[in-house]
Scaffold this active site. Structure first.
Site, short mmCIF file in Angstrom:
data_model
loop_
_atom_site.label_atom_id
_atom_site.label_comp_id
_atom_site.label_asym_id
_atom_site.label_seq_id
_atom_site.Cartn_x
_atom_site.Cartn_y
_atom_site.Cartn_z
CB SER A 142 -0.90 0.00 1.24
OG SER A 142 -1.68 1.16 1.26
CG ASN B 151 -2.68 1.80 7.52
OD1 ASN B 151 -2.10 1.58 8.58
ND2 ASN B 151 -2.23 2.66 6.62
CB CYS C 43 -0.32 4.93 9.25
SG CYS C 43 0.46 6.49 8.79
CB ILE D 84 6.68 -4.60 9.79
CG1 ILE D 84 7.95 -4.37 8.95
CG2 ILE D 84 6.84 -5.70 10.79
CD1 ILE D 84 9.19 -4.02 9.76
N GLY E 292 7.54 -2.26 -1.35
CA GLY E 292 7.17 -0.86 -1.37
C GLY E 292 8.31 -0.01 -1.89
C1 SIN Z 1 1.29 4.30 6.15
O1 SIN Z 1 2.40 4.46 6.68
O2 SIN Z 1 0.54 3.38 6.46
C2 SIN Z 1 0.78 5.28 5.13
C3 SIN Z 1 1.73 6.33 4.81
C4 SIN Z 1 1.04 7.66 4.64
O3 SIN Z 1 0.26 7.85 3.70
O4 SIN Z 1 1.24 8.52 5.47
#
Ligand code: SIN
Length: 301
Positions: free
Chosen positions: A21, A124, A127, A188, A262
């Site tokens: 993601s 999620n 984050c 992770i 990623g």
């Molecule tokens: C994340 O770390 O899950 C998303 C990153 C972001 O868009 O801040």
């Protein structure tokens, strides 16, 4: 490439590498491009209930050992994301990532992703720099269980849960996911971090606190998958610092059924999936493995 086929719970993918993601997954077209570049599936950008501009610039930079970001979960909101999903799901498997601040919000967002044709949803809960979201709700095993249960009651597609390494109770959190009926754990997300510019006497990124990804976090991710493999029976998807097939093998041998990339997509380009696929096939041929599943968790034996 049939030896590269993997199964994560109820879903099978022709190739084991999945786009994590946040990378090349904000539009339908970029998700299609990644599926055509050798990825087995794509996880969408994390999408919330309302449009969110994210944190202001600067919000991303490379560091010697990886990347740091504090994007702030920018996204157009779940309703507008329907049109991106419509384009992407025609090409291949898309896992819809969502973030929320309550069980009800997660359930509603997951339901919409299911309606849009996502083959699974990824919650999620990790984050490291979004106030009221991500790891702020994902480091309390009880809250994690309540969120997973609410989403399981709302959707039929598999529910994956992306966990944070920023905790000393990862195994407890993993067990909560499993007990609440979660179908897979993704481990992770980034590590909570900060970079300061001495000349300015200030943190580099506008949000100050950010998430560290890339090569330097691989040993932490591999250890997290190892610990989770010892704690839960549901599938684990490994992510963090995978740049080549040997990195992917470390995660698989620690217990991962599949893996996500990623930062490597940013620095190595979209061909990285095909390179890893070829590397895995050559390795399996040389060492006599017939499938990814045969290699899963062998480091524990
Ligand atoms: C994340 O770390 O899950 C998303 C990153 C972001 O868009 O801040």
């Amino acid at each position: 490439m049939s030896g590269l086929k993997v199964t994560v719970g109820k879903i099978s993918f022709d190739r084991p590498g999945i786009v994590a993601s946040g990378i090349m997954d904000e539009t339908g077209d970029t998700m299609v491009r990644m599926l055509r570049s050798g990825a087995g599936a794509v996880v969408s950008k994390s999408v919330g209930s309302n449009p969110n501009p994210g944190h202001r610039n600067p919000n991303f930079t490379e560091v010697p050992c990886g990347c740091i970001n504090a994007m702030g979960l920018p996204n157009p909101g779940i309703d507008a994301f329907a049109e991106e999903m419509e384009v992407a799901v025609k090409e291949g498997p898309i896992i819809g990532s969502v973030y929320g601040s309550s069980p009800g919000e997660f359930a509603e967002l997951a339901g919409k992703m299911e309606d849009y044709g996502a083959c699974a949803v990824e919650l999620n809960l990790s984050c490291p720099h979004a106030k009221g979201y991500g790891m702020e709700v994902g480091t309390d095993p009880k809250m994690v269980g309540t969120i997973v249960k609410a989403v399981k009651d709302a959707v039929k597609v598999p529910v994956w849960v992306k966990l944070t390494p920023n905790t000393h109770i990862l195994q407890d959190i993993g067990r909560s996911v499993e007990e609440a009926g979660g179908d897979a754990i993704v481990a992770i997300n980034t590590l909570k971090a900060m970079v300061i510019v001495p000349e300015f006497g200030k943190p580099l990124l506008s949000n100050k606190v950010c998430g560290l990804s890339g090569k330097c976090i691989k040993p932490i991710g591999v250890r997290a998958v190892w610990d989770l493999h010892n704690a839960v029976s549901i599938p684990i998807v490994g992510v963090g610092g995978i740049y080549d097939h040997r990195d992917a093998l470390e995660y698989i041998m620690a217990g991962a059924s599949a893996f996500q990339l990623g930062s490597a997509v940013l620095t190595e380009g979209v061909d990285v999936f095909e390179k890893i696929n070829r590397g895995l096939e050559a390795f399996m041929e040389e060492y006599g493995y017939g499938s990814i599943e045969e290699m899963r968790g062998v480091a524990h034996e």
